[in-house]
Scaffold this motif. Structure first.
Motif, PDB file in Angstrom:
ATOM      1  N   UNK A 137      24.383  35.915  19.520  1.00  0.00           N
ATOM      2  CA  UNK A 137      24.695  36.564  18.247  1.00  0.00           C
ATOM      3  C   UNK A 137      25.779  37.607  18.459  1.00  0.00           C
ATOM      4  N   UNK A 138      26.991  37.376  17.961  1.00  0.00           N
ATOM      5  CA  UNK A 138      28.049  38.369  18.129  1.00  0.00           C
ATOM      6  C   UNK A 138      27.748  39.603  17.292  1.00  0.00           C
ATOM      7  N   UNK A 139      28.140  40.741  17.813  1.00  0.00           N
ATOM      8  CA  UNK A 139      27.944  41.986  17.074  1.00  0.00           C
ATOM      9  C   UNK A 139      26.573  42.584  17.248  1.00  0.00           C
ATOM     10  N   UNK A 140      25.697  41.917  18.001  1.00  0.00           N
ATOM     11  CA  UNK A 140      24.364  42.426  18.259  1.00  0.00           C
ATOM     12  C   UNK A 140      24.431  43.279  19.515  1.00  0.00           C
ATOM     13  N   UNK A 141      24.934  44.504  19.376  1.00  0.00           N
ATOM     14  CA  UNK A 141      25.184  45.378  20.517  1.00  0.00           C
ATOM     15  C   UNK A 141      24.408  46.677  20.364  1.00  0.00           C
ATOM     16  N   UNK A 142      24.233  47.351  21.486  1.00  0.00           N
ATOM     17  CA  UNK A 142      23.603  48.674  21.445  1.00  0.00           C
ATOM     18  C   UNK A 142      24.595  49.676  20.877  1.00  0.00           C
ATOM     19  N   UNK A 169      31.552  45.485  24.470  1.00  0.00           N
ATOM     20  CA  UNK A 169      30.984  44.146  24.339  1.00  0.00           C
ATOM     21  C   UNK A 169      32.005  43.160  24.898  1.00  0.00           C
ATOM     22  N   UNK A 170      31.554  42.279  25.753  1.00  0.00           N
ATOM     23  CA  UNK A 170      32.457  41.268  26.316  1.00  0.00           C
ATOM     24  C   UNK A 170      32.755  40.201  25.269  1.00  0.00           C
ATOM     25  N   UNK A 171      33.962  39.702  25.303  1.00  0.00           N
ATOM     26  CA  UNK A 171      34.327  38.572  24.454  1.00  0.00           C
ATOM     27  C   UNK A 171      33.735  37.327  25.108  1.00  0.00           C
ATOM     28  N   UNK A 172      32.975  36.518  24.362  1.00  0.00           N
ATOM     29  CA  UNK A 172      32.385  35.321  24.959  1.00  0.00           C
ATOM     30  C   UNK A 172      33.449  34.387  25.534  1.00  0.00           C
TER      31      UNK A 172
END
Length: 165
Positions: free
Chosen positions: A24-29, A39-42
């Protein structure tokens, strides 16, 4: 079918093969002020961006909120956002849609884009990009309430990145 369409179709096929591995992109602390941590780019997004000729540092203008395009002031809310690309970037032609997430906790909103979709058809493809404006122009206006960012411009630059910092 022209070369741009073939290239885009190839990216769509790659995306389809990778859906089982998606996170899930954007699911960061978040930091204490409500802004997201790095956040690393997948890897799949990096691969698709290479095919689309979206290289790190390339930029174009974007209407930040598709529902408030060309307004004098706009209000952004924490959560998902749909933006409209005003200029071509790589092989992604305007007026493509960019999909991402907004965090409004700090002095200026953080806007990260995780996907793009051409308006002339095609599937949504993964990307990594951020909205930016220099000279503090993306700062929230004083009337911004918690969970919102009132801005005095509906436009910003969108920049291709290989990691969200």
């Amino acid at each position: 079918m022209n070369s741009r369409e073939c290239l885009f179709l190839g990216c769509v096929v790659l995306l389809g093969l990778s859906l089982g591995c998606a996170t899930t992109p954007g699911d960061v602390r978040l930091r204490a002020d409500g802004t997201p941590l790095s956040e690393k780019c997948p890897e799949k997004s990096l691969e698709v961006m290479r095919y689309l000729q979206l290289f790190v540092g390339e930029a174009a203008w974007v209407q930040l909120d598709a529902n408030q395009s060309r307004a004098r002031t706009i209000t952004l809310y924490d959560g998902p956002i749909e933006s409209v690309l005003d200029e071509d970037i790589g092989t992604l032609e305007a007026p493509a849609r960019l999909y991402g997430r907004v965090w409004t906790g700090g002095a200026q909103p953080v806007i990260r884009y995780y996907a793009a979709k051409r308006m002339r058809g095609g599937d949504t493809v993964p990307i990594c990009a951020v909205a930016r404006l220099g000279f503090g122009q993306l700062r929230k206006l004083p009337e911004s309430k918690p969970g919102t960012a009132v801005l005095d411009s509906s436009r910003a630059g969108v920049y291709i990145v290989d990691e969200f910092r």
